[in-house]
Design a protein around this motif. Sequence first.
Motif, PDB file in Angstrom:
ATOM      1  N   CYS A  19      46.613  45.075  25.322  1.00  0.00           N
ATOM      2  CA  CYS A  19      47.194  44.068  26.214  1.00  0.00           C
ATOM      3  C   CYS A  19      48.443  44.623  26.904  1.00  0.00           C
ATOM      4  CB  CYS A  19      47.545  42.841  25.384  1.00  0.00           C
ATOM      5  SG  CYS A  19      47.605  41.325  26.295  1.00  0.00           S
ATOM      6  N   ALA A  20      49.319  45.250  26.149  1.00  0.00           N
ATOM      7  CA  ALA A  20      50.543  45.834  26.715  1.00  0.00           C
ATOM      8  C   ALA A  20      50.208  46.959  27.688  1.00  0.00           C
ATOM      9  CB  ALA A  20      51.446  46.350  25.589  1.00  0.00           C
ATOM     10  N   LYS A  21      49.245  47.786  27.338  1.00  0.00           N
ATOM     11  CA  LYS A  21      48.841  48.889  28.212  1.00  0.00           C
ATOM     12  C   LYS A  21      48.295  48.366  29.534  1.00  0.00           C
ATOM     13  CE  LYS A  21      45.945  52.993  28.414  1.00  0.00           C
ATOM     14  NZ  LYS A  21      44.949  53.808  27.754  1.00  0.00           N
ATOM     15  N   THR A  22      47.462  47.352  29.470  1.00  0.00           N
ATOM     16  CA  THR A  22      46.915  46.750  30.685  1.00  0.00           C
ATOM     17  C   THR A  22      48.023  46.174  31.549  1.00  0.00           C
ATOM     18  OG1 THR A  22      44.818  46.244  29.596  1.00  0.00           O
ATOM     19  CG2 THR A  22      45.359  44.956  31.552  1.00  0.00           C
ATOM     20  N   LEU A  23      48.961  45.485  30.932  1.00  0.00           N
ATOM     21  CA  LEU A  23      50.083  44.906  31.668  1.00  0.00           C
ATOM     22  C   LEU A  23      50.886  45.983  32.378  1.00  0.00           C
ATOM     23  CD1 LEU A  23      51.748  42.414  32.391  1.00  0.00           C
ATOM     24  CD2 LEU A  23      53.011  42.757  30.260  1.00  0.00           C
ATOM     25  N   VAL A  24      51.188  47.066  31.685  1.00  0.00           N
ATOM     26  CA  VAL A  24      51.940  48.171  32.282  1.00  0.00           C
ATOM     27  C   VAL A  24      51.147  48.800  33.427  1.00  0.00           C
ATOM     28  CG1 VAL A  24      52.844  50.495  31.861  1.00  0.00           C
ATOM     29  CG2 VAL A  24      53.362  48.651  30.266  1.00  0.00           C
ATOM     30  N   GLU A  25      49.845  48.982  33.222  1.00  0.00           N
ATOM     31  CA  GLU A  25      49.018  49.570  34.279  1.00  0.00           C
ATOM     32  C   GLU A  25      48.972  48.672  35.513  1.00  0.00           C
ATOM     33  OE1 GLU A  25      45.375  50.142  32.117  1.00  0.00           O
ATOM     34  OE2 GLU A  25      45.961  52.156  31.459  1.00  0.00           O
ATOM     35  N   GLU A  26      48.842  47.369  35.303  1.00  0.00           N
ATOM     36  CA  GLU A  26      48.773  46.431  36.418  1.00  0.00           C
ATOM     37  C   GLU A  26      50.105  46.290  37.149  1.00  0.00           C
ATOM     38  OE1 GLU A  26      47.311  42.821  34.694  1.00  0.00           O
ATOM     39  OE2 GLU A  26      45.248  43.550  34.604  1.00  0.00           O
ATOM     40  N   MET A  27      51.190  46.478  36.431  1.00  0.00           N
ATOM     41  CA  MET A  27      52.520  46.292  37.013  1.00  0.00           C
ATOM     42  C   MET A  27      53.232  47.623  37.263  1.00  0.00           C
ATOM     43  SD  MET A  27      52.550  43.009  37.164  1.00  0.00           S
ATOM     44  CE  MET A  27      54.222  42.614  37.540  1.00  0.00           C
ATOM     45  N   ARG A  28      52.486  48.704  37.326  1.00  0.00           N
ATOM     46  CA  ARG A  28      53.087  50.037  37.424  1.00  0.00           C
ATOM     47  C   ARG A  28      54.043  50.164  38.606  1.00  0.00           C
ATOM     48  NH1 ARG A  28      51.007  55.591  35.697  1.00  0.00           N
ATOM     49  NH2 ARG A  28      52.537  56.940  36.683  1.00  0.00           N
ATOM     50  N   ALA A  29      53.633  49.714  39.781  1.00  0.00           N
ATOM     51  CA  ALA A  29      54.500  49.838  40.965  1.00  0.00           C
ATOM     52  C   ALA A  29      55.814  49.098  40.759  1.00  0.00           C
ATOM     53  CB  ALA A  29      53.774  49.317  42.203  1.00  0.00           C
ATOM     54  N   GLU A  30      55.738  47.886  40.219  1.00  0.00           N
ATOM     55  CA  GLU A  30      56.954  47.118  39.967  1.00  0.00           C
ATOM     56  C   GLU A  30      57.846  47.829  38.951  1.00  0.00           C
ATOM     57  OE1 GLU A  30      53.918  45.909  40.162  1.00  0.00           O
ATOM     58  OE2 GLU A  30      53.928  43.976  41.200  1.00  0.00           O
ATOM     59  N   LEU A  31      57.240  48.331  37.894  1.00  0.00           N
ATOM     60  CA  LEU A  31      58.013  49.026  36.865  1.00  0.00           C
ATOM     61  C   LEU A  31      58.663  50.298  37.412  1.00  0.00           C
ATOM     62  CD1 LEU A  31      55.578  48.525  33.876  1.00  0.00           C
ATOM     63  CD2 LEU A  31      57.790  47.397  34.229  1.00  0.00           C
ATOM     64  N   ARG A  54      60.252  39.945  43.220  1.00  0.00           N
ATOM     65  CA  ARG A  54      59.955  39.005  44.303  1.00  0.00           C
ATOM     66  C   ARG A  54      59.457  39.754  45.538  1.00  0.00           C
ATOM     67  NH1 ARG A  54      64.065  36.069  43.642  1.00  0.00           N
ATOM     68  NH2 ARG A  54      65.507  37.287  44.902  1.00  0.00           N
ATOM     69  N   LEU A  55      60.112  40.866  45.877  1.00  0.00           N
ATOM     70  CA  LEU A  55      59.694  41.668  47.021  1.00  0.00           C
ATOM     71  C   LEU A  55      58.299  42.252  46.813  1.00  0.00           C
ATOM     72  CD1 LEU A  55      63.020  43.542  47.870  1.00  0.00           C
ATOM     73  CD2 LEU A  55      61.899  41.765  49.232  1.00  0.00           C
ATOM     74  N   MET A  56      58.046  42.769  45.618  1.00  0.00           N
ATOM     75  CA  MET A  56      56.738  43.350  45.335  1.00  0.00           C
ATOM     76  C   MET A  56      55.655  42.273  45.385  1.00  0.00           C
ATOM     77  SD  MET A  56      56.923  46.599  45.036  1.00  0.00           S
ATOM     78  CE  MET A  56      55.319  46.905  44.332  1.00  0.00           C
ATOM     79  N   HIS A  57      55.956  41.091  44.859  1.00  0.00           N
ATOM     80  CA  HIS A  57      54.988  39.997  44.879  1.00  0.00           C
ATOM     81  C   HIS A  57      54.699  39.593  46.324  1.00  0.00           C
ATOM     82  CE1 HIS A  57      52.779  36.544  43.477  1.00  0.00           C
ATOM     83  NE2 HIS A  57      53.511  35.761  44.245  1.00  0.00           N
ATOM     84  N   SER A  58      55.732  39.515  47.129  1.00  0.00           N
ATOM     85  CA  SER A  58      55.578  39.177  48.547  1.00  0.00           C
ATOM     86  C   SER A  58      54.726  40.226  49.260  1.00  0.00           C
ATOM     87  CB  SER A  58      56.956  39.077  49.206  1.00  0.00           C
ATOM     88  OG  SER A  58      56.820  38.872  50.586  1.00  0.00           O
ATOM     89  N   ASP A  59      54.978  41.511  48.973  1.00  0.00           N
ATOM     90  CA  ASP A  59      54.186  42.580  49.569  1.00  0.00           C
ATOM     91  C   ASP A  59      52.718  42.485  49.167  1.00  0.00           C
ATOM     92  OD1 ASP A  59      56.462  43.547  50.782  1.00  0.00           O
ATOM     93  OD2 ASP A  59      56.717  45.234  49.404  1.00  0.00           O
ATOM     94  N   ARG A  60      52.464  42.165  47.915  1.00  0.00           N
ATOM     95  CA  ARG A  60      51.075  42.035  47.431  1.00  0.00           C
ATOM     96  C   ARG A  60      50.375  40.876  48.123  1.00  0.00           C
ATOM     97  NH1 ARG A  60      50.390  43.217  41.010  1.00  0.00           N
ATOM     98  NH2 ARG A  60      50.919  45.400  41.122  1.00  0.00           N
ATOM     99  N   LEU A  61      51.086  39.754  48.293  1.00  0.00           N
ATOM    100  CA  LEU A  61      50.478  38.613  48.972  1.00  0.00           C
ATOM    101  C   LEU A  61      50.179  38.947  50.425  1.00  0.00           C
ATOM    102  CD1 LEU A  61      52.550  35.601  47.570  1.00  0.00           C
ATOM    103  CD2 LEU A  61      50.213  36.271  46.974  1.00  0.00           C
ATOM    104  N   SER A  62      51.098  39.645  51.067  1.00  0.00           N
ATOM    105  CA  SER A  62      50.901  40.049  52.467  1.00  0.00           C
ATOM    106  C   SER A  62      49.703  40.973  52.592  1.00  0.00           C
ATOM    107  CB  SER A  62      52.141  40.741  52.997  1.00  0.00           C
ATOM    108  OG  SER A  62      53.226  39.844  53.044  1.00  0.00           O
ATOM    109  N   ALA A  63      49.585  41.912  51.679  1.00  0.00           N
ATOM    110  CA  ALA A  63      48.460  42.842  51.718  1.00  0.00           C
ATOM    111  C   ALA A  63      47.148  42.105  51.463  1.00  0.00           C
ATOM    112  CB  ALA A  63      48.656  43.949  50.677  1.00  0.00           C
ATOM    113  N   ALA A  64      47.173  41.127  50.581  1.00  0.00           N
ATOM    114  CA  ALA A  64      45.959  40.387  50.244  1.00  0.00           C
ATOM    115  C   ALA A  64      45.463  39.546  51.420  1.00  0.00           C
ATOM    116  CB  ALA A  64      46.203  39.505  49.026  1.00  0.00           C
TER     117      ALA A  64
END
Length: 69
Positions: A19-31, A54-64
Amino acid sequence: MNGGLQARVENILAAEFRCAKTLVEEMRAELENIAGARLRDRRLSAETVEELTRLMHSDRLSAADGSSG
């Protein structure tokens, strides 16, 4: 520890590690952004982390949705 308890503990630890590994992999850019800010500023405030995420989340939404920012 008895065998049954040890096996349950090992299973729980393995599941939590996955679970922790998946979280880190999914959030790698933010980390990486948070780590970069820490290295650059030599400190890290909660406000900085909130702003970066917040900026990364906004960028992801824009890309989506195909918009640009």
